[in-house]
Scaffold this motif. Structure first.
Motif, short mmCIF file in Angstrom:
data_model
loop_
_atom_site.label_atom_id
_atom_site.label_comp_id
_atom_site.label_asym_id
_atom_site.label_seq_id
_atom_site.Cartn_x
_atom_site.Cartn_y
_atom_site.Cartn_z
N UNK A 46 0.83 -1.21 0.00
CA UNK A 46 0.00 0.00 0.00
C UNK A 46 0.86 1.25 0.00
N UNK A 47 0.39 2.31 -0.70
CA UNK A 47 1.01 3.60 -0.53
C UNK A 47 0.41 4.26 0.71
N UNK A 48 0.92 5.44 1.09
CA UNK A 48 0.47 6.07 2.33
C UNK A 48 -1.02 6.40 2.32
N UNK A 49 -1.51 6.87 1.17
CA UNK A 49 -2.92 7.23 1.09
C UNK A 49 -3.81 6.00 1.25
N UNK A 50 -3.47 4.92 0.56
CA UNK A 50 -4.27 3.70 0.66
C UNK A 50 -4.21 3.10 2.06
N UNK A 51 -3.03 3.17 2.67
CA UNK A 51 -2.88 2.68 4.05
C UNK A 51 -3.78 3.46 4.98
N UNK A 52 -3.78 4.79 4.85
CA UNK A 52 -4.64 5.62 5.69
C UNK A 52 -6.11 5.31 5.50
N UNK A 53 -6.50 4.99 4.26
CA UNK A 53 -7.90 4.63 4.00
C UNK A 53 -8.27 3.33 4.71
N UNK A 54 -7.36 2.36 4.73
CA UNK A 54 -7.62 1.10 5.43
C UNK A 54 -7.77 1.35 6.93
N UNK A 55 -6.87 2.16 7.50
CA UNK A 55 -6.94 2.46 8.94
C UNK A 55 -8.28 3.10 9.28
N UNK A 56 -8.70 4.06 8.46
CA UNK A 56 -9.96 4.77 8.71
C UNK A 56 -11.17 3.85 8.54
N UNK B 22 -9.32 -13.96 14.18
CA UNK B 22 -10.34 -14.96 13.89
C UNK B 22 -10.54 -15.02 12.38
N UNK B 23 -11.37 -15.96 11.93
CA UNK B 23 -11.64 -16.05 10.49
C UNK B 23 -12.44 -14.86 10.00
N UNK B 24 -13.03 -14.10 10.91
CA UNK B 24 -13.86 -12.95 10.53
C UNK B 24 -13.06 -11.65 10.53
N UNK B 25 -12.21 -11.45 11.56
CA UNK B 25 -11.56 -10.14 11.71
C UNK B 25 -10.18 -10.05 11.05
N UNK B 26 -9.71 -11.13 10.43
CA UNK B 26 -8.39 -11.08 9.79
C UNK B 26 -8.52 -10.44 8.41
N UNK B 27 -8.48 -9.11 8.42
CA UNK B 27 -8.60 -8.33 7.19
C UNK B 27 -7.45 -7.34 7.10
N UNK B 28 -7.09 -6.92 5.89
CA UNK B 28 -6.03 -5.91 5.77
C UNK B 28 -6.35 -4.64 6.56
N UNK B 29 -7.61 -4.21 6.54
CA UNK B 29 -7.97 -2.98 7.24
C UNK B 29 -7.73 -3.12 8.74
N UNK B 30 -8.13 -4.24 9.32
CA UNK B 30 -7.94 -4.42 10.77
C UNK B 30 -6.46 -4.52 11.13
N UNK B 31 -5.67 -5.18 10.30
CA UNK B 31 -4.24 -5.27 10.59
C UNK B 31 -3.58 -3.90 10.47
N UNK B 32 -4.00 -3.10 9.49
CA UNK B 32 -3.45 -1.75 9.35
C UNK B 32 -3.83 -0.91 10.57
N UNK B 33 -5.10 -1.02 10.98
CA UNK B 33 -5.53 -0.26 12.15
C UNK B 33 -4.81 -0.74 13.41
#
Length: 492
Positions: free
Chosen positions: A316-326, A360-371
């Protein structure tokens, strides 16, 4: 015109300041390469700092069109604690071991024991030795690289080394010297007896730089170098200081009541004190300031260095990373990341590894890991702020600097996690600005507070107020973070 230089872990930055018109005319930076290895080795070639300073200086001049002969003084900020050991010709005997190098953890533990434990360290130094400090690096060099150790003629810190390159003078000031581990931070003098415990073969009168006051010049730019850079003769070089000390100046944190928090490669929290401090926690370092007084400080080792690892893992670039965190909710749906990729200083876990819990099988997402990695870094800083105890009482504002401060999501997270108002200076590279302000103070005299009032401007658009519901949510998430610390590392 005044130039400020900040030699950080990832790059060297240069800013040009017009004090009379109260504005920053231009800035530029050039990167460094970090050499990492097994066992926590993290080193750099000091020659790269010089090349980066030259490159950034030339780029700054090219973009501003300013005649370099109008420059009156230069100030240098440097990453703290790095060991730059020079031979008799002024050349490094070994690559500089950096603040984030944890290869010397065993040597640091031995030194603490030799000095009489935490109580002995406090008695002689006014602080407790940490693995990142310079002292254990010298001890490591003595045992691991004896052929290099035997050639040592000077012991300098990164900013001292750049001052030496600029002026030919070997000098140091109390702020940066505080982090060596052989400097009495209360009396503000070298401790020759402590250096003798570390390196009995080295003569302190020979290898230690001459101490100067923060308002004193380190010297003037060498005539041959001045010609190369296009400067006039007699350009003054101020005492300079560590990046945390100059960052405090660059945020106007030169009086009690403010906290500067840096979201950089590492994370730092500092607050001004007119007197030496004895904190409730040994993790709070009683450092001296680089403008007079003291700067009690806490440092965590994994902030943007940690977030960058996860960001790059997902490409991810910085902008995309920030979008995942948000996009992820507060608490990352139960995912907790202790981001100790580089070991950790606060809490004292120099040999720790990063860990990920709650998947878990539900919360293992790129967005959650970034956050989770941003929350882990921020909760670590909250842990550091807790160590200040009564020293943080009465603080009414956190001034946020460093690369992470450019993120609106991260700024709000800091406000909610700490329950404090947050605002950024207009100039995010506060250490470089602080170096330029110190240079002007050294050259012109007068009050540093007046210069800060003229040049340190706050960015109202960056202001973040704590949101009550989020503060309450993070109170529970911080408790979860502390529980994971206790489970994994026995830290309560």
């Amino acid at each position: 015109m005044y130039v400020g230089v900040d030699c950080g872990t990832q790059s060297t930055k240069v800013v040009l300041v017009d004090v009379d018109d109260a504005r920053v005319l231009g800035e530029a930076s050039r990167p460094h390469r970090l050499d990492e290895g097994e066992g926590g080795r993290r080193e750099q070639d000091p020659g790269e700092w010089i090349a980066a300073l030259r490159g950034a200086f030339e780029a700054m001049l090219a973009t501003t069109g300013i005649d370099p002969r109008a420059i009156r003084a230069i100030g240098v900020s440097g990453q703290q604690h790095g060991l730059v050991a020079l031979d008799e010709s002024g050349q490094p005997v070994h690559p500089a071991k950096l603040w984030c190098d944890t290869e010397t953890a065993a040597w640091n533990a031995e030194l603490i024991q030799r000095l009489g434990g935490e109580a002995g360290c406090l008695d002689r130094l006014g602080l407790v030795l940490q693995t990142g400090y310079t002292a254990s690096k010298i001890a490591w060099l003595r045992d691991a690289r004896p052929e290099a150790y035997e050639r040592i003629e000077s012991l300098l810190l990164p900013h001292d080394y750049l001052n030496f390159w600029l002026t030919g003078e070997r000098v140091a000031e109390a702020g940066d010297a505080s982090g060596t581990g052989y400097f009495d931070t209360r009396a503000q003098r070298w401790r020759h007896d402590v250096l003798a415990e570390i390196a009995p073969e080295l003569d302190p009168e020979r290898v230690l730089p001459r101490l100067i006051e923060s308002h004193e010049p380190a010297g003037i730019v060498r005539p041959e170098l001045a010609r190369e850079l296009g400067l006039s003769d007699g350009v003054l070089v101020s005492s300079g200081g560590g990046d945390n000390m100059l960052g405090a100046i660059g945020t106007g944190n030169i009086r009690p009541g403010l906290v500067t928090l840096s979201l950089g490669t590492s994370g730092t929290i500092c607050a001004h004190s007119p007197e030496p401090v004895v904190a409730d926690s040994a993790m709070v370092a009683n450092f001296c300031a680089s403008h007079g007084g003291w700067l009690p400080l806490v440092c965590t080792m994994n902030v943007t260095s940690a977030t960058t690892r996860i960001r790059e893992l997902f490409g991810l670039d910085l902008e995309s990373f920030g979008e995942r965190v948000a996009a992820a909710p507060i608490g990352a749906e139960g995912v907790t990341l202790l981001p100790f990729f580089n070991g950790e200083r606060v809490p004292m876990l120099p040999e720790a590894n990063a860990s990920l819990d709650g998947l878990t099988s539900v919360n293992t997402t790129p967005a959650n890991l970034c956050r989770a990695v941003v929350e882990g870094a921020t909760l670590g800083l909250r842990y550091g702020l807790d160590q200040f105890g009564h020293l943080a009482e009465g603080v009414h504002e956190i001034r946020l600097i460093g690369g992470g401060s450019r993120s609106p999501v991260w700024r709000q997270m800091v406000a909610d996690v700490t329950g404090s108002r947050v605002i950024c200076p207009e100039i995010a590279d506060a250490a470089a600005l602080g170096a330029a302000l110190q240079a002007a103070w050294c050259h012109r005299g007068g009050e540093l507070a007046d210069l800060c009032a003229r040049l340190v401007h706050l960015d109202e658009a960056s202001r973040a107020e704590p949101e009550p519901a989020s503060v309450a949510a993070y109170r529970e998430i911080y408790a979860r973070y502390r529980h994971r610390l206790a489970e994994r590392h026995g830290i309560h």
